[in-house]
Structure formats: structure tokens, C-alpha cells
Design a protein around this motif. Structure first.
Motif, PDB file in Angstrom:
ATOM      1  N   ILE A  95       0.824  -1.203   0.000  1.00 47.23           N
ATOM      2  CA  ILE A  95       0.000   0.000   0.000  1.00 47.23           C
ATOM      3  C   ILE A  95       0.863   1.259   0.000  1.00 47.23           C
ATOM      4  O   ILE A  95       0.621   2.209  -0.763  1.00 47.23           O
ATOM      5  CB  ILE A  95      -0.956   0.014   1.208  1.00 47.23           C
ATOM      6  N   ILE A  96       1.893   1.281   0.848  1.00 49.53           N
ATOM      7  CA  ILE A  96       2.789   2.444   0.916  1.00 49.53           C
ATOM      8  C   ILE A  96       3.488   2.656  -0.424  1.00 49.53           C
ATOM      9  O   ILE A  96       3.549   3.781  -0.945  1.00 49.53           O
ATOM     10  CB  ILE A  96       3.830   2.260   2.043  1.00 49.53           C
ATOM     11  N   TYR A  97       4.020   1.575  -0.963  1.00 53.40           N
ATOM     12  CA  TYR A  97       4.737   1.659  -2.241  1.00 53.40           C
ATOM     13  C   TYR A  97       3.800   2.107  -3.351  1.00 53.40           C
ATOM     14  O   TYR A  97       4.167   2.922  -4.204  1.00 53.40           O
ATOM     15  CB  TYR A  97       5.352   0.298  -2.564  1.00 53.40           C
ATOM     16  N   TRP A  98       2.589   1.578  -3.331  1.00 53.55           N
ATOM     17  CA  TRP A  98       1.578   1.910  -4.341  1.00 53.55           C
ATOM     18  C   TRP A  98       1.216   3.395  -4.270  1.00 53.55           C
ATOM     19  O   TRP A  98       1.167   4.089  -5.299  1.00 53.55           O
ATOM     20  CB  TRP A  98       0.355   1.036  -4.094  1.00 53.55           C
ATOM     21  N   LEU A  99       0.974   3.898  -3.057  1.00 49.61           N
ATOM     22  CA  LEU A  99       0.647   5.317  -2.885  1.00 49.61           C
ATOM     23  C   LEU A  99       1.810   6.205  -3.329  1.00 49.61           C
ATOM     24  O   LEU A  99       1.606   7.279  -3.904  1.00 49.61           O
ATOM     25  CB  LEU A  99       0.294   5.598  -1.428  1.00 49.61           C
ATOM     26  N   ALA A 100       3.038   5.744  -3.059  1.00 52.09           N
ATOM     27  CA  ALA A 100       4.222   6.502  -3.473  1.00 52.09           C
ATOM     28  C   ALA A 100       4.288   6.607  -4.990  1.00 52.09           C
ATOM     29  O   ALA A 100       4.656   7.658  -5.537  1.00 52.09           O
ATOM     30  CB  ALA A 100       5.486   5.845  -2.935  1.00 52.09           C
ATOM     31  N   ILE A 324      12.754  10.251   1.589  1.00 46.82           N
ATOM     32  CA  ILE A 324      11.359  10.082   2.022  1.00 46.82           C
ATOM     33  C   ILE A 324      10.896   8.630   1.933  1.00 46.82           C
ATOM     34  O   ILE A 324      10.563   8.006   2.942  1.00 46.82           O
ATOM     35  CB  ILE A 324      10.416  10.996   1.204  1.00 46.82           C
ATOM     36  N   LEU A 325      10.884   8.087   0.726  1.00 45.97           N
ATOM     37  CA  LEU A 325      10.304   6.755   0.536  1.00 45.97           C
ATOM     38  C   LEU A 325      11.071   5.667   1.286  1.00 45.97           C
ATOM     39  O   LEU A 325      10.462   4.753   1.855  1.00 45.97           O
ATOM     40  CB  LEU A 325      10.234   6.424  -0.961  1.00 45.97           C
ATOM     41  N   PHE A 326      12.385   5.741   1.285  1.00 47.23           N
ATOM     42  CA  PHE A 326      13.197   4.745   1.987  1.00 47.23           C
ATOM     43  C   PHE A 326      12.784   4.641   3.451  1.00 47.23           C
ATOM     44  O   PHE A 326      12.660   3.542   4.009  1.00 47.23           O
ATOM     45  CB  PHE A 326      14.679   5.107   1.865  1.00 47.23           C
ATOM     46  N   ALA A 335      13.653  -2.321   2.139  1.00 46.77           N
ATOM     47  CA  ALA A 335      13.319  -0.973   1.668  1.00 46.77           C
ATOM     48  C   ALA A 335      14.340  -0.490   0.642  1.00 46.77           C
ATOM     49  O   ALA A 335      13.979   0.108  -0.381  1.00 46.77           O
ATOM     50  CB  ALA A 335      13.260  -0.007   2.844  1.00 46.77           C
ATOM     51  N   ALA A 336      15.617  -0.756   0.885  1.00 44.19           N
ATOM     52  CA  ALA A 336      16.669  -0.339  -0.047  1.00 44.19           C
ATOM     53  C   ALA A 336      16.512  -1.025  -1.396  1.00 44.19           C
ATOM     54  O   ALA A 336      16.651  -0.401  -2.456  1.00 44.19           O
ATOM     55  CB  ALA A 336      18.045  -0.645   0.546  1.00 44.19           C
ATOM     56  N   VAL A 337      16.203  -2.333  -1.367  1.00 44.39           N
ATOM     57  CA  VAL A 337      16.012  -3.067  -2.622  1.00 44.39           C
ATOM     58  C   VAL A 337      14.800  -2.521  -3.375  1.00 44.39           C
ATOM     59  O   VAL A 337      14.828  -2.357  -4.602  1.00 44.39           O
ATOM     60  CB  VAL A 337      15.837  -4.575  -2.350  1.00 44.39           C
ATOM     61  N   MET A 338      13.717  -2.207  -2.641  1.00 46.47           N
ATOM     62  CA  MET A 338      12.523  -1.643  -3.276  1.00 46.47           C
ATOM     63  C   MET A 338      12.808  -0.274  -3.884  1.00 46.47           C
ATOM     64  O   MET A 338      12.216   0.102  -4.892  1.00 46.47           O
ATOM     65  CB  MET A 338      11.375  -1.564  -2.269  1.00 46.47           C
ATOM     66  N   ILE A 339      13.716   0.476  -3.265  1.00 52.47           N
ATOM     67  CA  ILE A 339      14.103   1.773  -3.829  1.00 52.47           C
ATOM     68  C   ILE A 339      14.756   1.574  -5.198  1.00 52.47           C
ATOM     69  O   ILE A 339      14.529   2.345  -6.127  1.00 52.47           O
ATOM     70  CB  ILE A 339      15.069   2.519  -2.877  1.00 52.47           C
ATOM     71  N   GLY A 340      15.561   0.518  -5.321  1.00 55.04           N
ATOM     72  CA  GLY A 340      16.146   0.208  -6.624  1.00 55.04           C
ATOM     73  C   GLY A 340      15.075  -0.063  -7.656  1.00 55.04           C
ATOM     74  O   GLY A 340      15.164   0.380  -8.802  1.00 55.04           O
ATOM     75  N   GLY A 341      14.026  -0.783  -7.255  1.00 50.37           N
ATOM     76  CA  GLY A 341      12.913  -1.037  -8.157  1.00 50.37           C
ATOM     77  C   GLY A 341      12.135   0.222  -8.477  1.00 50.37           C
ATOM     78  O   GLY A 341      11.722   0.448  -9.616  1.00 50.37           O
ATOM     79  N   PHE A 342      11.952   1.066  -7.466  1.00 48.48           N
ATOM     80  CA  PHE A 342      11.188   2.312  -7.638  1.00 48.48           C
ATOM     81  C   PHE A 342      11.838   3.224  -8.666  1.00 48.48           C
ATOM     82  O   PHE A 342      11.170   3.776  -9.539  1.00 48.48           O
ATOM     83  CB  PHE A 342      11.082   3.025  -6.284  1.00 48.48           C
ATOM     84  N   THR A 343      13.154   3.386  -8.574  1.00 52.61           N
ATOM     85  CA  THR A 343      13.855   4.236  -9.551  1.00 52.61           C
ATOM     86  C   THR A 343      13.824   3.591 -10.939  1.00 52.61           C
ATOM     87  O   THR A 343      13.808   4.291 -11.951  1.00 52.61           O
ATOM     88  CB  THR A 343      15.319   4.466  -9.137  1.00 52.61           C
ATOM     89  N   GLY A 344      13.799   2.253 -10.987  1.00 50.40           N
ATOM     90  CA  GLY A 344      13.770   1.560 -12.272  1.00 50.40           C
ATOM     91  C   GLY A 344      12.491   1.784 -13.033  1.00 50.40           C
ATOM     92  O   GLY A 344      12.506   2.243 -14.185  1.00 50.40           O
ATOM     93  N   VAL A 373       6.307  -7.026  -3.951  1.00 49.63           N
ATOM     94  CA  VAL A 373       5.651  -5.721  -4.014  1.00 49.63           C
ATOM     95  C   VAL A 373       5.908  -4.998  -5.332  1.00 49.63           C
ATOM     96  O   VAL A 373       4.983  -4.532  -5.994  1.00 49.63           O
ATOM     97  CB  VAL A 373       6.104  -4.837  -2.835  1.00 49.63           C
ATOM     98  N   VAL A 374       7.166  -4.877  -5.723  1.00 47.55           N
ATOM     99  CA  VAL A 374       7.519  -4.064  -6.895  1.00 47.55           C
ATOM    100  C   VAL A 374       6.888  -4.575  -8.196  1.00 47.55           C
ATOM    101  O   VAL A 374       6.284  -3.793  -8.938  1.00 47.55           O
ATOM    102  CB  VAL A 374       9.050  -3.934  -7.032  1.00 47.55           C
ATOM    103  N   PRO A 375       6.978  -5.883  -8.509  1.00 48.73           N
ATOM    104  CA  PRO A 375       6.335  -6.346  -9.747  1.00 48.73           C
ATOM    105  C   PRO A 375       4.819  -6.184  -9.735  1.00 48.73           C
ATOM    106  O   PRO A 375       4.218  -5.849 -10.752  1.00 48.73           O
ATOM    107  CB  PRO A 375       6.723  -7.830  -9.816  1.00 48.73           C
ATOM    108  N   LEU A 376       4.184  -6.416  -8.569  1.00 45.53           N
ATOM    109  CA  LEU A 376       2.733  -6.281  -8.484  1.00 45.53           C
ATOM    110  C   LEU A 376       2.293  -4.851  -8.785  1.00 45.53           C
ATOM    111  O   LEU A 376       1.368  -4.617  -9.554  1.00 45.53           O
ATOM    112  CB  LEU A 376       2.245  -6.685  -7.087  1.00 45.53           C
ATOM    113  N   VAL A 377       2.959  -3.902  -8.174  1.00 48.89           N
ATOM    114  CA  VAL A 377       2.599  -2.494  -8.388  1.00 48.89           C
ATOM    115  C   VAL A 377       3.032  -2.040  -9.777  1.00 48.89           C
ATOM    116  O   VAL A 377       2.255  -1.416 -10.507  1.00 48.89           O
ATOM    117  CB  VAL A 377       3.235  -1.594  -7.309  1.00 48.89           C
ATOM    118  N   GLY A 378       4.260  -2.356 -10.159  1.00 52.02           N
ATOM    119  CA  GLY A 378       4.791  -1.887 -11.438  1.00 52.02           C
ATOM    120  C   GLY A 378       4.083  -2.467 -12.639  1.00 52.02           C
ATOM    121  O   GLY A 378       3.954  -1.808 -13.676  1.00 52.02           O
ATOM    122  N   ALA A 379       3.588  -3.705 -12.520  1.00 55.81           N
ATOM    123  CA  ALA A 379       2.970  -4.363 -13.669  1.00 55.81           C
ATOM    124  C   ALA A 379       1.591  -3.815 -13.987  1.00 55.81           C
ATOM    125  O   ALA A 379       1.252  -3.615 -15.158  1.00 55.81           O
ATOM    126  CB  ALA A 379       2.890  -5.871 -13.424  1.00 55.81           C
TER     127      ALA A 379
END
Length: 398
Positions: A95-100, A324-326, A335-344, A373-379
């Protein structure tokens, strides 16, 4: 002048895709940054066309009238992948990642439009260098570029595709260094020791059912039904309200509804393996056709302003991710790994996000949460926020 019909254009699109795949396998840079095969081959084709035209050797015209059909099909398959059951698996982090991601789409449009006005450009060009091409990538750039060109902005498609390509490379370049900075600063280490399984890679909605002609035709039927109903409802909505709604948006949201209704009735009807194959094929063809037909000569004068806007976008996502997001995601290794996905995928595409994360976990250790989390939101979940934001912005400045 040579004009190619629909069949020959599709042949060239497939040839361009195969060329891009071959070059990706041979050239380390392309492979490392996960540049899509259609982008590689399509840009080469566009460069050749531009060269031939620029030196008055030959003008090549392509019949890309079927491009919208392939695009519509792809986004419908994206909608059919949006099972609400997956939201429960991701939990609070999802949810947090999605809102971001939703906030990022809004911020990217604000930056794009503001910079366009500052540089005395049409605000809709700013939209194309905002969430459309950054978070949306080549797919959204193609879809909305066509819509914005219909609103009178010449070269919008070419601008969006060019911006998406630069953003894709930037996302691959900054993801790793940002994650490494966070890990060094906070001395982060993975808490998991087991290897990442298929389920942790976000493939929780895949089925082991074998593909056969009968089941495959059922998937085709469901896809075409969603396309037909979605485009009808979308066109009707536009006629009634005057609010511009790209054709694929209605189909995608109808597909989301259909998917979750079918899931409640039976869990064996939707076969994501078949739908994924259809989605991959149609995405490859429509992106190849889009990149092939980029009219580079239309955006030469805008090269510097576009790069400036993209630079601001890159700086913003880097600062937002680090400061912020981290912290919102837990300030830990996941969280750090998800940040890599977020920038991608915030600057390019989901495969870029996966590549960024894979580079990290292969060196430091697994992160199941990040790869869920990242593939679910990103896809597909990202479009729930991004698409309405983009459409609203377009209508505000059209």
C-alpha cells in the motif's frame, strides 16, 4: 517514396524486434540496462529512415493502422492480471509503495508541465515528458502520444518515446548507486538466507495448467470481450462528458472488473500464462511499430529542453527515494532493494526495476518482500493512480 502496407509493416515490426533481441544478447550495455528489444531495433530503423530522408535519398511510409489494435490488446492483458487477492499478500508495504507511485505520477506531471511553461513549450509536451514517458514508459508514451497528437501537438508521440528511452537508461544507471549508498550509510544486511523462489518473484498468479487450443481460445475470447466492451464504454463516456479518454483505458478497467468477477466464480478460468504470452507478443509488436515510426526530424529542435526536463525528473526521484520513501518503507534492507525497483520503473519500466533489484540481491542477498511488491505495483496496480492523473492533466491543458 515507398509505401508499405499493413502486412509488410508488421513483418518489419517483427524483424525489428528480432534484431533488437539479437543485439541485446550481443551488446553488454544493452543487456545490463535491460533496454527493450523493440526500442533497440525500432530506434535503429527510425535512424535509418531519418538518414535516408535527411539526404533526400528515400522517403519510407509505414501503414501502422494496426498498432492501436496491438496496443489495446496489451493493456487489456495488463488489466486481466490485476487480481485483488494479490493486494492482501503485499500488505502494508504494498500500500505504501503503491501510494508513493501515485504521488510520483502527480509530481512528474507537475514537473513536466512547469518546466515546459518555463521553457515556453506547450504544456502537453510537458505531460509527455512527465508521468506518461517516465513512470508510464514506452507503452504509455505510445498510447497517450497518439491522443495528444490528435489534440494538435505535432510530434507528441516521438517526444514521448524519446523521453521514455532516455528515462529507461537513466533508471538503470541511478538505481544501483542509490541502493549502494543507502546500504553503506545505514549498514544494511538482508534478513533472509533462503534463495528467492518463483513465488517471491511475484508469480503468485501464475497457474500450472497446460496450454491447449481450447483454453487459449477462452483467453482470447475474454480479452476481446473486454476490448469491445471497454472501448464502447470509453467512447460513450467521452461523448457524454467531453473528457478525453484513450481507448485502451476503458478496456483495461473493464478487464480488471472481469478478472475479479471471474475469480469469485471460478479460479480456473483465467490462465495468466496464456494471457502473459498474448501480452508479451502484442507489446513487442506495437512497441516495435511505434519506435519504427518515430519522426526524429520533428524533435531535433527540442532535444535540449527535453533533456533538461528529464534531468529534473531524475534528480527529483533520487531525492524522494533517498530521503522520504526509503524511511516510509522501513529503512531496512528490503526498503533499499525496493528503492532500486522504484527508480527503475519510476523512470522506465518494470523489467528495469527487476533488473535493478536483481543486481542488488545477487550480490548482497534475497529480498522476498521487494520481489513481491515491486512487480505487483509496477505491472498493473500503478495504472490505477497514474492513468487518471495523466488523463486529468491532459484535459486541463487541452
Amino acid at each position: 517514396m515507398i509505401e508499405f502496407d499493413q502486412v509488410t509493416t508488421i513483418f518489419f515490426a517483427l524483424a525489428v524486434y528480432m534484431l533488437g533481441t539479437f543485439l541485446n544478447n550481443k551488446i553488454l550495455f544493452l543487456n545490463k540496462f535491460c533496454i527493450p528489444a523493440p526500442v533497440v531495433g525500432g530506434l535503429l530503423f527510425a535512424l535509418v529512415i531519418t538518414f535516408l530522408r535527411g539526404f533526400d535519398i528515400l522517403i519510407i511510409n509505414l501503414d501502422t493502422s494496426l498498432q492501436n489494435l496491438f496496443m489495446l490488446t496489451f493493456f487489456t492483458t495488463v488489466g486481466l492480471g490485476a487480481s485483488f487477492k494479490l493486494l492482501k499478500i503485499g500488505g502494508k508495504l504494498l500500500i505504501i509503495y503503491w501510494l508513493a507511485c501515485g504521488f510520483l505520477a502527480l509530481a512528474q506531471n507537475v514537473i513536466g508541465v512547469s518546466m515546459a511553461k518555463l521553457l515556453h513549450l506547450d504544456p502537453l509536451i510537458g505531460v509527455m515528458v512527465g508521468a506518461v514517458s517516465m513512470e508510464g514508459g514506452h507503452g504509455a508514451a505510445t498510447a497517450f502520444g497518439t491522443t495528444i497528437e490528435e489534440l494538435g501537438v505535432d510530434g507528441a508521440l516521438s517526444i514521448g518515446l524519446a523521453a521514455a528511452t532516455v528515462g529507461l537508461v537513466a533508471g538503470g544507471l541511478i538505481g544501483g548507486p542509490i541502493v549502494k549508498y543507502l546500504m553503506n550509510k545505514y549498514q544494511l544486511k538482508p534478513t533472509e538466507t533462503e534463495e528467492i523462489s518463483d513465488s517471491s518473484m511475484g508469480n503468485v498468479n501464475q497457474q500450472d495448467t497446460k496450454i491447449n487450443s481450447k483454453s487459449f481460445m477462452m483467453q482470447v475470447f475474454i480479452i476481446v470481450f473486454c476490448m469491445a466492451l471497454g472501448t464502447f464504454l470509453g467512447d460513450s463516456f467521452t461523448e457524454v462528458t467531453g473528457f478525453v479518454l484513450p481507448g485502451y483505458v476503458g478496456a483495461m478497467f473493464v478487464a480488471v472488473i472481469v478478472r475479479n468477477i471471474i475469480d469469485r466464480i471460478s479460479g480456473n478460468v483465467i490462465q495468466m500464462k496464456s494471457i502473459g504470452i498474448i501480452g508479451d507478443i502484442t507489446l513487442g509488436i506495437f512497441l516495435s511499430m511505434a519506435l519504427m515510426s518515430i519522426q526524429l526530424w520533428e524533435i531535433v529542435d527540442l532535444a535540449l529542453p527535453l533533456l533538461l526536463i528529464i534531468l529534473v525528473q531524475v534528480i527529483f526521484i533520487a531525492l524522494f527515494s533517498i530521503f522520504i520513501l526509503f524511511k516510509m518503507l522501513g529503512k531496512n534492507y528490503d526498503a533499499a532493494v525496493m528503492i532500486g525497483g522504484f527508480t527503475g520503473h519510476g523512470l522506465g519500466a518494470t523489467p528495469n526495476a527487476i533488473a535493478n533489484m536483481d543486481a542488488v540481491v545477487s550480490k548482497f542477498g534475497p529480498s522476498r518482500k521487494a520481489f513481491l511488491v515491486v512487480p505487483l505495483v509496477g505491472a498493473f496496480l500503478i495504472d490505477v493512480f497514474a492513468v487518471p492523473i495523466i488523463i486529468t492533466t491532459i484535459n486541463l491543458f487541452s
